[in-house]
Design a protein around this motif. Structure first.
Motif, mmCIF file in Angstrom:
data_model
loop_
_atom_site.group_PDB
_atom_site.id
_atom_site.type_symbol
_atom_site.label_atom_id
_atom_site.label_comp_id
_atom_site.label_asym_id
_atom_site.label_seq_id
_atom_site.Cartn_x
_atom_site.Cartn_y
_atom_site.Cartn_z
ATOM 1 N N ARG A 1 1.278 10.018 -2.223
ATOM 2 C CA ARG A 1 1.201 9.903 -0.767
ATOM 3 C C ARG A 1 2.602 9.751 -0.188
ATOM 4 O O ARG A 1 3.456 9.115 -0.800
ATOM 5 C CB ARG A 1 0.340 8.704 -0.359
ATOM 6 C CG ARG A 1 -1.102 8.795 -0.810
ATOM 7 C CD ARG A 1 -1.997 7.872 0.007
ATOM 8 N NE ARG A 1 -1.562 6.487 -0.024
ATOM 9 C CZ ARG A 1 -1.963 5.592 -0.919
ATOM 10 N NH1 ARG A 1 -2.784 5.969 -1.886
ATOM 11 N NH2 ARG A 1 -1.548 4.341 -0.857
ATOM 12 N N PRO A 2 2.837 10.306 0.990
ATOM 13 C CA PRO A 2 4.168 10.182 1.611
ATOM 14 C C PRO A 2 4.527 8.722 1.841
ATOM 15 O O PRO A 2 3.771 7.994 2.486
ATOM 16 C CB PRO A 2 4.002 10.919 2.949
ATOM 17 C CG PRO A 2 2.852 11.839 2.740
ATOM 18 C CD PRO A 2 1.935 11.139 1.787
ATOM 19 N N PRO A 3 5.665 8.243 1.313
ATOM 20 C CA PRO A 3 6.053 6.840 1.481
ATOM 21 C C PRO A 3 6.678 6.600 2.854
ATOM 22 O O PRO A 3 7.887 6.543 3.021
ATOM 23 C CB PRO A 3 7.079 6.627 0.353
ATOM 24 C CG PRO A 3 7.665 7.979 0.145
ATOM 25 C CD PRO A 3 6.592 8.978 0.456
ATOM 26 N N LEU A 4 5.792 6.457 3.858
ATOM 27 C CA LEU A 4 6.242 6.220 5.223
ATOM 28 C C LEU A 4 5.445 5.061 5.815
ATOM 29 O O LEU A 4 4.219 5.042 5.722
ATOM 30 C CB LEU A 4 6.016 7.462 6.090
ATOM 31 C CG LEU A 4 6.761 8.738 5.704
ATOM 32 C CD1 LEU A 4 6.196 9.916 6.479
ATOM 33 C CD2 LEU A 4 8.243 8.582 5.969
ATOM 34 N N SER A 5 6.141 4.103 6.408
ATOM 35 C CA SER A 5 5.440 3.052 7.129
ATOM 36 C C SER A 5 4.642 3.694 8.252
ATOM 37 O O SER A 5 5.051 4.692 8.843
ATOM 38 C CB SER A 5 6.435 2.043 7.710
ATOM 39 O OG SER A 5 7.050 1.303 6.677
ATOM 40 N N ALA A 6 3.477 3.114 8.568
ATOM 41 C CA ALA A 6 2.587 3.706 9.568
ATOM 42 C C ALA A 6 3.281 3.867 10.918
ATOM 43 O O ALA A 6 3.142 4.896 11.593
ATOM 44 C CB ALA A 6 1.333 2.860 9.713
ATOM 45 N N SER A 7 4.038 2.865 11.330
ATOM 46 C CA SER A 7 4.720 2.939 12.618
ATOM 47 C C SER A 7 5.776 4.038 12.615
ATOM 48 O O SER A 7 6.007 4.712 13.620
ATOM 49 C CB SER A 7 5.362 1.598 12.966
ATOM 50 O OG SER A 7 6.287 1.201 11.973
ATOM 51 N N ILE A 8 6.425 4.228 11.456
ATOM 52 C CA ILE A 8 7.413 5.298 11.338
ATOM 53 C C ILE A 8 6.733 6.660 11.392
ATOM 54 O O ILE A 8 7.219 7.593 12.034
ATOM 55 C CB ILE A 8 8.209 5.147 10.033
ATOM 56 C CG1 ILE A 8 9.122 3.921 10.105
ATOM 57 C CG2 ILE A 8 9.014 6.396 9.734
ATOM 58 C CD1 ILE A 8 10.180 3.996 11.186
ATOM 59 N N ALA A 9 5.592 6.784 10.724
ATOM 60 C CA ALA A 9 4.848 8.047 10.758
ATOM 61 C C ALA A 9 4.448 8.393 12.188
ATOM 62 O O ALA A 9 4.554 9.552 12.609
ATOM 63 C CB ALA A 9 3.602 7.950 9.873
ATOM 64 N N ASN B 1 0.832 -1.205 0.000
ATOM 65 C CA ASN B 1 0.000 0.000 0.000
ATOM 66 C C ASN B 1 0.866 1.255 0.000
ATOM 67 O O ASN B 1 0.603 2.216 -0.736
ATOM 68 C CB ASN B 1 -0.914 0.000 1.216
ATOM 69 C CG ASN B 1 -1.812 1.229 1.264
ATOM 70 O OD1 ASN B 1 -2.601 1.479 0.366
ATOM 71 N ND2 ASN B 1 -1.676 2.004 2.324
ATOM 72 N N GLN B 2 1.918 1.239 0.817
ATOM 73 C CA GLN B 2 2.810 2.391 0.859
ATOM 74 C C GLN B 2 3.557 2.557 -0.455
ATOM 75 O O GLN B 2 3.755 3.674 -0.943
ATOM 76 C CB GLN B 2 3.808 2.243 2.008
ATOM 77 C CG GLN B 2 3.172 2.269 3.391
ATOM 78 C CD GLN B 2 2.494 3.589 3.698
ATOM 79 O OE1 GLN B 2 2.861 4.633 3.162
ATOM 80 N NE2 GLN B 2 1.487 3.551 4.559
ATOM 81 N N LEU B 3 3.979 1.460 -1.037
ATOM 82 C CA LEU B 3 4.702 1.518 -2.304
ATOM 83 C C LEU B 3 3.804 2.044 -3.418
ATOM 84 O O LEU B 3 4.210 2.886 -4.221
ATOM 85 C CB LEU B 3 5.245 0.132 -2.663
ATOM 86 C CG LEU B 3 6.232 0.060 -3.836
ATOM 87 C CD1 LEU B 3 7.442 0.939 -3.576
ATOM 88 C CD2 LEU B 3 6.665 -1.383 -4.067
ATOM 89 N N SER B 4 2.580 1.560 -3.467
ATOM 90 C CA SER B 4 1.655 2.024 -4.507
ATOM 91 C C SER B 4 1.305 3.490 -4.318
ATOM 92 O O SER B 4 1.003 4.205 -5.281
ATOM 93 C CB SER B 4 0.373 1.182 -4.497
ATOM 94 O OG SER B 4 -0.319 1.328 -3.270
ATOM 95 N N GLY B 5 1.367 3.956 -3.073
ATOM 96 C CA GLY B 5 1.058 5.356 -2.806
ATOM 97 C C GLY B 5 2.033 6.325 -3.437
ATOM 98 O O GLY B 5 1.724 7.509 -3.590
#
Length: 214
Positions: free
Chosen positions: A125-133, A116-120
């Motif tokens: 969309r900002p490419p950040l893992s949710a935990s990192i965000a 999902n992050q990669l497709s964003g």
């Protein structure tokens, strides 16, 4: 957003490299994917080819992948350089962002979350893992008694567009203002938010609620 046609994957573990290759091929459908397993190979790829996107591991056999960020960005203006790693500590995270990385994804996220992050990336969309965000948001919460940053309407509009992946020139066109004027707004944003890179500005935009990190 500009299509991702040329991708560089820097990863020393063959099975992880294969997995990243599969993810990139399926989601981004680039014309070509190059792979490097160490710093030396990556430097050669960067010097000999142009790329739209790089996925770079930090823990490489001959050094840290973070040293590749600046030369990659200098060689490929406007391209995205994203760290893909297992390190979720603040030292690696902020070191990567200070070096100029445009995003930070954790390889031990669930496959669907990573995809999902990669497709964003294609959607801006900002490419950040949710935990990192979440970790970054904690860092940007103002201290008790600290004055909130006040941005003008134009500065907020510019920050929103830049955080979504637009260049200053494209953001200026979208807002119907000159590139010089837009650059002036961004200079003001950087000074007020006390940031130096697009990635740091994006994180501030998330904190201000201008961009959704998910």
């Amino acid at each position: 957003m500009v299509p991702v046609n040329q991708v560089l994957i820097v990863e020393d573990l063959p099975d992880v490299s294969d997995w990243l290759h599969e993810q990139v091929s399926t989601i981004l459908q680039p014309q070509q994917i190059q792979r490097a397993s160490n710093l030396a190979e990556a430097v050669t790829c960067i010097e000999q080819h142009r790329h739209d996107l790089a996925l770079i591991d930090l823990g490489l056999p001959d050094g840290s992948g973070v040293t590749l960020v600046r030369p990659f960005k200098e060689r490929n203006p406007g391209a995205r350089c994203i760290i893909t790693t297992i390190f979720d500590d603040a030292e690696h995270l902020f070191g990567s962002l200070r070096a100029g990385a445009d995003g930070y994804l954790l390889k031990d996220d669930t496959e669907s979350a990573f995809a999902n992050q990669l497709s964003g990336i294609l959607d801006g969309r900002p490419p950040l893992s949710a935990s990192i965000a979440r970790r970054l948001l904690e860092q940007f919460h103002p201290l008790e008694g600290e004055q909130e940053v006040s941005l003008t309407r134009r500065e907020r509009e510019m920050l929103t567009l830049i955080a979504k992946g637009l260049s200053i020139r494209h953001a200026a066109e979208k807002l119907g203002i000159s590139h010089h004027t837009a650059a002036g707004y961004m200079k003001g944003v950087y000074e007020k938010l006390q940031v130096n890179t697009r990635a740091e500005a994006t994180l501030k935009a998330i904190h201000l609620g201008l961009v959704n990190p998910v």
